[in-house]
Motif scaffolding. Structure first.
Motif, PDB file in Angstrom:
ATOM      1  N   PRO A  17      14.900  -0.726   5.430  1.00  0.00           N
ATOM      2  CA  PRO A  17      15.880  -1.717   4.943  1.00  0.00           C
ATOM      3  C   PRO A  17      15.595  -2.265   3.547  1.00  0.00           C
ATOM      4  CG  PRO A  17      14.341  -2.765   6.421  1.00  0.00           C
ATOM      5  CD  PRO A  17      13.948  -1.312   6.375  1.00  0.00           C
ATOM      6  N   TYR A  18      14.878  -1.558   2.721  1.00  0.00           N
ATOM      7  CA  TYR A  18      14.621  -2.027   1.362  1.00  0.00           C
ATOM      8  C   TYR A  18      14.320  -0.836   0.472  1.00  0.00           C
ATOM      9  CZ  TYR A  18       9.763  -1.233   2.738  1.00  0.00           C
ATOM     10  OH  TYR A  18       8.613  -0.651   3.182  1.00  0.00           O
ATOM     11  N   ASP A  19      14.422  -1.062  -0.819  1.00  0.00           N
ATOM     12  CA  ASP A  19      14.075  -0.049  -1.815  1.00  0.00           C
ATOM     13  C   ASP A  19      13.004  -0.658  -2.719  1.00  0.00           C
ATOM     14  OD1 ASP A  19      13.828   1.778  -3.854  1.00  0.00           O
ATOM     15  OD2 ASP A  19      15.982   1.993  -4.207  1.00  0.00           O
ATOM     16  N   ARG A  21      10.589   5.260   1.644  1.00  0.00           N
ATOM     17  CA  ARG A  21      11.939   5.657   1.241  1.00  0.00           C
ATOM     18  C   ARG A  21      12.177   7.151   1.394  1.00  0.00           C
ATOM     19  NH1 ARG A  21      16.160   2.423   1.040  1.00  0.00           N
ATOM     20  NH2 ARG A  21      17.100   3.701  -0.565  1.00  0.00           N
ATOM     21  N   ASN A  22      11.128   7.943   1.290  1.00  0.00           N
ATOM     22  CA  ASN A  22      11.254   9.388   1.489  1.00  0.00           C
ATOM     23  C   ASN A  22      11.231   9.775   2.961  1.00  0.00           C
ATOM     24  OD1 ASN A  22      11.280  10.329  -1.265  1.00  0.00           O
ATOM     25  ND2 ASN A  22       9.108   9.818  -1.395  1.00  0.00           N
ATOM     26  N   GLY A  59       7.078  12.631  -1.748  1.00  0.00           N
ATOM     27  CA  GLY A  59       8.294  13.373  -1.422  1.00  0.00           C
ATOM     28  C   GLY A  59       7.976  14.845  -1.205  1.00  0.00           C
ATOM     29  N   ARG A  60       7.116  15.396  -2.056  1.00  0.00           N
ATOM     30  CA  ARG A  60       6.714  16.804  -1.917  1.00  0.00           C
ATOM     31  C   ARG A  60       5.881  17.012  -0.651  1.00  0.00           C
ATOM     32  NH1 ARG A  60       5.530  16.173  -7.581  1.00  0.00           N
ATOM     33  NH2 ARG A  60       3.299  16.042  -7.053  1.00  0.00           N
ATOM     34  N   GLN A  81       0.825  -1.191   0.000  1.00  0.00           N
ATOM     35  CA  GLN A  81       0.000   0.000   0.000  1.00  0.00           C
ATOM     36  C   GLN A  81       0.869   1.254   0.000  1.00  0.00           C
ATOM     37  OE1 GLN A  81      -3.445  -0.709   2.952  1.00  0.00           O
ATOM     38  NE2 GLN A  81      -1.949  -2.296   3.405  1.00  0.00           N
ATOM     39  N   THR A  82       0.206   2.377  -0.022  1.00  0.00           N
ATOM     40  CA  THR A  82       0.887   3.664  -0.134  1.00  0.00           C
ATOM     41  C   THR A  82       2.021   3.847   0.874  1.00  0.00           C
ATOM     42  OG1 THR A  82      -1.301   4.521  -0.748  1.00  0.00           O
ATOM     43  CG2 THR A  82       0.465   6.131  -0.441  1.00  0.00           C
ATOM     44  N   PRO A  83       1.805   3.570   2.182  1.00  0.00           N
ATOM     45  CA  PRO A  83       2.859   3.905   3.169  1.00  0.00           C
ATOM     46  C   PRO A  83       4.188   3.212   2.944  1.00  0.00           C
ATOM     47  CG  PRO A  83       0.770   3.507   4.258  1.00  0.00           C
ATOM     48  CD  PRO A  83       0.597   3.063   2.840  1.00  0.00           C
ATOM     49  N   GLU A  84       4.169   1.887   2.865  1.00  0.00           N
ATOM     50  CA  GLU A  84       5.424   1.149   2.801  1.00  0.00           C
ATOM     51  C   GLU A  84       6.051   1.154   1.420  1.00  0.00           C
ATOM     52  OE1 GLU A  84       2.053  -1.838   2.302  1.00  0.00           O
ATOM     53  OE2 GLU A  84       2.458  -0.019   3.452  1.00  0.00           O
TER      54      GLU A  84
END
Length: 325
Positions: free
Chosen positions: A110-112, A103-104, A314-315, A95-98
């Motif tokens: 611990p992952y990309d 990453r932002n 990110g924004r 979902q949206t959060p993870e």
């Protein structure tokens, strides 16, 4: 000559590898599949995942076990999938959060998602519902903001975890409304809704699939939806923007992911099956009725959608100034 033999040898090994991968994909699935939902039961992602999983069991001819592995805004369950063998037997309902936020927002995640996960298929994009307890004095966004302004710091809001879309939506409402509010994070939408029903918190930006049943039962009151436009499933429900908060647009989406390096044939099979399930009127109508925008995507289209969401959040993170707990 030696170089030529070496090149031929390497080419042969590569061909054998591709053949073995194709053979594994053709025999898949040969045993039960684990689908990890990285939040507690009862939230939007859990509703989406279980609805599709029920049909996917029959389509694949294997049991599909849904496991809720919550914590750290979805990153604990996601990390378990990233570390799993890329053989199609461990999947993620991301979902949206993870996926778009972590990453932002989290410096030590611990992952990309861009390199460690393979997007399979988007299931739906749901508006967040701004809900209060049915006994709350607030009936509009304007009244809620005015109440928070009158008693700064007295109004609390729940979230499914720090850094989730509902958290950013509430922080944006507080910031743009000039109304200081207190964040109360939970380990998923289910526990947050439980405390809202118990009147332990003031409001919650919940995924609509999780909130709508309580609204229909008269236990919660919906004040607005979080998207820029009204939802077809609730045309009479105003948006937060209509309540006076400019450029307010948040949603919670969910879809299937696999570990990176999962054979393309498995990804394509899963994508076909999920999209076929989304064409089922019973499934589509259930999702739409609860506030979801149902979309069919190819794996490539889903990957492009995810990249756009990462850029957007990110924004938002920069604007709100929210920091990890």
């Amino acid at each position: 000559m030696t170089g030529q033999i070496t090149r031929r040898g390497l080419a042969g090994l590569a061909a054998l590898g591709l053949t073995a991968s194709a053979a594994r994909a053709q025999s898949w699935p040969a045993r039960p599949i684990q689908l990890i939902v990285p939040y507690a039961p009862g939230g939007t992602g859990d509703v989406f995942a279980r609805l599709v999983a029920e049909k996917l069991r029959g389509a694949l001819g294997q049991n599909l076990v849904v496991e809720n592995r919550s914590g750290a805004s979805g990153t604990i369950g996601t990390q378990a999938v990233v570390r799993a063998a890329p053989d199609g037997y461990t999947l993620l309902f991301g979902q949206t959060p993870e996926i778009a936020i972590a990453r932002n927002f989290l410096p030590d995640v611990p992952y990309d998602p861009a390199t460690d996960l393979a997007p399979v298929a988007l299931v739906g994009n749901a508006a967040l519902a701004l809900v209060v307890n049915a006994a709350s004095p607030y009936r509009t966004v304007q009244e809620l903001v005015a109440g928070a302004k009158a008693r700064p710091g007295s109004l609390t809001f729940a979230s499914a975890g720090t850094g989730t879309p509902g958290h950013f939506a509430a922080e944006t409402l507080a910031r743009r409304g000039g109304a200081p509010m207190v964040h109360v994070p939970y380990r998923g939408a289910g526990p947050a809704l439980t405390d809202l029903l118990g009147r332990h918190v003031g409001f919650f930006f919940s995924g609509m699939p999780a909130a709508v049943p309580h609204v229909r039962e008269g236990k919660l009151r919906m004040l607005a939806v979080s998207t820029a436009r009204r939802m077809p499933s609730a045309p009479d429900m105003p948006t937060v923007q209509e309540g006076g908060i400019a450029e307010f647009d948040f949603s919670l989406w969910g879809g299937f992911f696999a570990p990176a390096a999962t054979p393309a044939a498995i990804i394509e099979r899963l994508n076909r099956e999920v999209n076929q399930i989304l064409r089922d009127p019973a499934v589509r109508d259930r999702l739409v009725a609860e506030g979801a925008d149902v979309r069919e995507t190819t794996p490539a289209q889903f990957a492009e959608f995810v990249r756009g969401e990462v850029t957007k959040y990110g924004r938002i993170i920069t604007e709100t100034g929210v920091k990890p707990a």
